[in-house]
Structure formats: structure tokens, C-alpha cells
Scaffold this active site. Structure first.
Site, mmCIF file in Angstrom:
data_model
loop_
_atom_site.group_PDB
_atom_site.id
_atom_site.type_symbol
_atom_site.label_atom_id
_atom_site.label_comp_id
_atom_site.label_asym_id
_atom_site.label_seq_id
_atom_site.Cartn_x
_atom_site.Cartn_y
_atom_site.Cartn_z
ATOM 1 N N THR A 340 10.225 26.231 -14.764
ATOM 2 C CA THR A 340 9.022 26.687 -14.094
ATOM 3 C C THR A 340 7.888 26.767 -15.104
ATOM 4 O O THR A 340 8.124 26.804 -16.300
ATOM 5 C CB THR A 340 9.275 28.095 -13.488
ATOM 6 O OG1 THR A 340 10.414 28.044 -12.639
ATOM 7 C CG2 THR A 340 8.087 28.609 -12.706
ATOM 8 N N GLY A 423 14.720 31.222 -13.192
ATOM 9 C CA GLY A 423 15.090 31.622 -11.834
ATOM 10 C C GLY A 423 15.478 33.085 -11.729
ATOM 11 O O GLY A 423 14.687 33.934 -11.302
#
Length: 526
Positions: A340, A423
Site C-alpha cells: 500500500t 494489511g
């Protein structure tokens, strides 16, 4: 830790931060800069993000004082059902390749939605830096070079990825120039025609025809049907501050639950580097994750009792339960991807943007449809094929989303922007930063640099462990094991702990920016 009064940009890649600063200096506001940073990250951090992924924006409008969010996550294909996969012999959705491309990329729509509502520079100027870096190239960062080597097997299986990241069969290394000509062409069209070309125009048609041809459930009709949405954030109070997160389908509420639980103890009286601290926060994380895993999915498909989950009374109940069971409790969380990119931007008009984006796994599905140059996300691979699970795959459904940009206000004004890669790690790292700033009175840079813990597992791991960065705390592991934790020592500033960025704003309006030493990023004030 740079400080400024005019504006601040913090991003996980230095070229993205420089782009944001350039946009602010060119007369753009924080919203213009945020979209430009997001687009550039999709080029220079292609292993983490790109126009084939999703994005979430959490926004404070300096003129009205309104805080709102934009959900830029895509829905599953109209043909996406568990039966579609089980008939082909799958017990889970594949994590790589065309069959992993289940959901529509929502990022490009999010760019335009934020810019249309709040931006002021011409659209083409906002997208131009991303086009330039894709077309002219940029030096591969340490992170990109590391992930190219880790994912070489998948890169070599896709024609486009192989030509870009492993030209002539030789993987790019740090400092090699990365040129993405096809992606540049796609971004140039987006800059000229807007997001419509990506969903309803030539790009959408190219992507849809390729995905159908290559066996994916995703079609051009799915892209044409996409629309993100403005949403009201969820929030809670914590020691005189208000903490905002995106609502479901994101896991943002989980960190709010953690804060509510920890509010029942004077955390500052517990040494930050002690086994007692780590045990307390990890058990708090487990309590929140149990409810997260029980309920989280697309709220259009399932009722999620957010008010109950975020109530202070419920937090007290969870707290008392933890005290009755002082040993480490078992909780096996679902394995998740962790790749991310988070960034934050502020300006001198009081505008703040906290935003995050992802392809889910490193290089997403490792699949580029046609000549688009766009790596499609594999976010939909997190759907379950078990119809008893809350996050079961259904047509036109948004999956349980790990992405969660954060914002904190103090006395009604923006005080802290924060977020991170990872995550399972996102709510945990935010918890570390929030308690570091609020409970331990650290600067944003000090809080981001704290030794981190990570409870849970990423894809490929078979058991939950408690990972802790080792900074010469000799007895901390044995004492945590005595509590019942399965401890996995991690080296200092290990990238597995995620890459956080943040901006703090003091009462005089001075911005302090921080980039994670675990990332390739910097914070730049103007």
C-alpha cells in the site's frame, strides 16, 4: 522533521513528495497536490499502487470545516460468484493472474471526484507529472528493486511486466531507469479526456476486452458501471481528541475500537518499550479484530452494528473481559496482502488530505490487460467463496478493505494526519503512532520511528505471530512468551512493519511532516 507554515507533503516516495510541493508552489491547493501525488505514486511505486487499484481520501475543507471521505474502492464484476470459481475447481480465488482481477479499479474515478469538488488547477496539469515520470522514466528505488527480485517469478509470466521490470531478461536494480511507455499513454489520455476514458471510453474498452479474452470475470460493462461515493467518516474521542476513519467497507473502525478500549487505562503510566505495553496493545488488537472479522464487508450487503461497536460501554465490556483473561488469547486472523502507499498533504488555507491507495498484493494481480500498461489489483481475491462468511463473493460487491487513512482533530481543528502500508498492520501502526503522540507526547517523527509490533499474518503465513522490532531489549521476548505470545523477532526498521507517513499541526498552524525511515519517502514543507 521539516516544519512549515505554508504547506506540507509526506509521501512514501521522494518524487511524489516533490510533485506535491511543486503543485502547492504553482498555486494549487492541498486537493490538487494530493491528486498529483496519488497519480505519481502510481508510476514511481508500481509495486504498491497504480491506476489499476483503489484509493480512499479523507478530507478537511478549510473553508467550511467539513470532514468527509471519498470511497474509491471498486465493486466486483457482475458475473462474480463463488460458483463461477468452484466450477473451475477452485476452493479460493486465485491471488495472481487474470482470475485474480475480480473488482473494478476505483482510483482514477477518485482522483477526478476529489479534483472536481475541491481542486482549482487545470486537470491536465495535475496529471502531467505522472505522465512525465512514466514516459521519461525515473531511477528504481530500493523498495521497487527489492520487490522486483521477490516477485520475479510473477513478473516474468506477464509480457508487459517482463518488458518493463525485467528487460532483456535482466531484472532492474536500484538506480536503473524505469520507463513505462504504455502507462504514460494511458495517463496522457486520462489527462486529456478525464476519467470517462478509463471507464467508458477507449481505455475501459481495451481493458474490458482483454480481461474477458484472458478469462477474467471482469468486463468493460463492469468498468462502465463504476462510481465511487462521498461518505461520512466514523469517529470516536480519545483523551480530548477526535479520531476519524473511513466507514466500512474499510477496517478503519477497528482502530477506533482499540482506542476506546485503551481509554480505560492510563497508558502513559506504562513504559512504551515494556512487555506490559506490548501485551496490552496486542490483546486490545485481538479484541477489535474479532469483531472486525465477524462483521466487515460491504455494508450494502450486510448490516454492520457500527454504533454498538464504537460505543464506550462496549469498550468497557471488552476491557473487563481482557482483565479476566490476562494471558495471550488465541485469534487466527485471515491472511492479508500488505502492499500500500499512504500520503498526506496540507496547505495554508486549512485544507488537509489524508489518503491511501493500493494494488493489494505487491504488483497486484501481476497482470496487465492489453496495451493499457495498467497493473490490475487483486483486491477481490480477498473475497471468500464460503457463502456463510460475511465477506462472501457476490456480484457488484465491495470487499473487506484494509485501506484506512486517518485524521485527528483537537479543539475542532485538524491536528494529525496519519496512515501506513500493511494489511493487518495498518490499524496497529496507527495505534502505535496515535498513542505515541497523544499518550507519550512524542513528535510525529518520533512516533513513526518507534519500535513497532505486528500481530497477525500476511498471505502465505500459516499462523499468527507477534512480530516485534528488536532494539536491544534483551528480556522482552522471553517475558512476552511467558504471557503466551508466539514471538517473532524482527530486525530494526524492517519493511514488514509497513511504511507510515504523517503530518502534525500545532496551535500556531505550523506543519510538522514525517516520513517513515522504512520507506523511500520524505516530507517536504514549502
Amino acid at each position: 522533521m521539516p516544519q512549515s507554515r505554508r504547506g506540507m507533503v509526506a509521501a512514501p516516495h521522494y518524487l511524489a513528495s516533490q510533485t506535491g510541493a511543486f503543485i502547492l508552489q504553482s498555486g494549487g491547493n492541498a486537493f490538487d497536490a494530493a491528486v498529483a501525488v496519488s497519480a505519481v505514486l502510481g508510476v514511481v511505486y508500481p509495486h504498491m499502487t497504480g491506476p489499476g487499484g483503489d484509493a480512499f481520501f479523507l478530507i478537511h475543507d478549510g473553508h467550511t470545516g467539513k470532514i468527509e471521505g471519498y470511497n474509491g474502492s471498486g465493486r466486483s464484476a457482475a458475473k462474480a460468484t463463488p460458483e463461477w470459481y468452484t466450477k473451475q475447481g477452485y476452493t479460493t480465488i486465485p491471488s495472481r493472474g487474470p482470475l485474480a482481477a475480480v473488482t473494478v479499479p476505483g482510483m482514477v474515478d477518485a482522483w477526478e471526484a476529489v479534483w472536481k469538488k475541491y481542486g482549482r488547477l487545470p486537470w491536465a496539469e495535475i496529471i502531467a507529472p505522472a505522465v512525465r515520470y512514466a514516459e521519461e522514466g525515473f531511477p528504481a528505488s530500493p523498495s521497487l528493486a527489492r520487490w522486483i527480485m521477490r516477485d520475479l517469478e510473477w513478473i516474468q509470466q506477464d509480457t508487459h511486466l517482463r518488458s518493463v521490470f525485467c528487460p532483456n531478461g535482466i531484472p532492474l536494480v536500484e538506480g536503473d531507469i524505469v520507463i513505462q511507455t504504455k502507462l504514460a499513454q494511458t495517463l496522457r489520455l486520462i489527462g486529456e479526456q478525464g476519467s470517462a476514458c478509463f471507464y467508458n471510453g477507449s481505455i475501459g474498452q481495451m481493458i474490458g476486452e482483454a480481461t474477458e479474452r484472458d478469462g477474467s470475470v471482469l468486463t468493460k460493462e463492469d468498468l462502465a458501471a463504476h462510481q465511487g461515493e462521498w461518505v461520512e467518516p466514523v469517529s470516536t474521542t480519545y483523551r480530548g481528541h477526535r479520531v476519524y476513519q473511513m466507514p466500512p467497507n474499510t477496517q478503519g473502525f477497528s482502530v477506533l475500537m482499540m482506542l476506546n478500549i485503551l481509554e480505560n487505562v492510563d497508558l502513559s503510566s506504562i513504559a512504551r518499550f515494556s512487555p506490559e505495553f506490548y501485551h496490552l496493545v496486542v490483546e486490545t488488537v485481538k479484541k477489535a479484530f474479532q469483531d472486525r472479522d465477524r462483521y466487515l464487508t460491504d455494508p450494502a450487503f450486510r448490516d454492520i452494528p457500527i454504533e454498538q461497536l464504537l460505543s464506550k460501554d462496549y469498550a468497557k465490556k471488552l476491557w473487563y473481559d481482557m482483565q479476566y483473561h490476562p494471558q495471550a488469547s488465541p485469534h487466527l486472523s485471515p491472511a492479508m496482502g500488505q502492499d500500500t502507499a499512504y500520503a498526506a498533504v496540507t496547505d495554508d488555507e486549512g485544507n488537509t488530505v489524508s489518503f491511501i491507495q493500493s494494488l493489494y498484493f505487491d504488483f497486484g494481480s501481476a497482470y496487465v490487460p492489453g496495451d493499457s500498461g495498467v497493473i490490475l489489483q487483486n483486491r477481490g481475491s480477498f473475497f471468500s467463496l464460503d457463502d456463510r462468511a460475511p465477506n462472501v463473493l457476490e456480484p457488484r460487491k465491495r470487499t473487506f478493505h484494509t485501506l484506512m487513512p486517518g485524521m485527528v482533530t483537537k479543539n475542532g481543528k485538524p491536528y494529525l494526519l496519519l496512515g501506513t502500508q500493511g494489511g493487518e498492520g495498518q490499524p496497529q501502526t496507527q495505534l502505535s503512532i496515535l498513542t505515541g503522540v497523544i499518550d507519550y507526547q512524542l513528535t510525529i517523527q518520533q512516533a513513526i520511528g518507534l519500535p513497532r509490533w505486528l500481530y497477525g499474518r500476511t498471505w502465505g503465513d500459516m499462523s499468527d505471530t507477534l512480530k516485534i522490532e528488536s532494539r536491544s531489549y534483551e528480556d522482552i521476548y522471553s517475558r512476552l512468551e511467558a504471557y503466551g505470545h508466539i514471538v517473532e523477532p524482527i530486525r530494526d526498521y524492517d519493511a514488514v512493519m509497513g511504511e507510515a507517513q504523517g503530518i502534525m499541526i500545532n496551535e500556531q498552524g505550523v506543519f510538522s511532516g514525517a516520513a517513515d525511515p522504512r520507506s523511500d519517502g520524505i516530507a517536504i514543507g514549502i
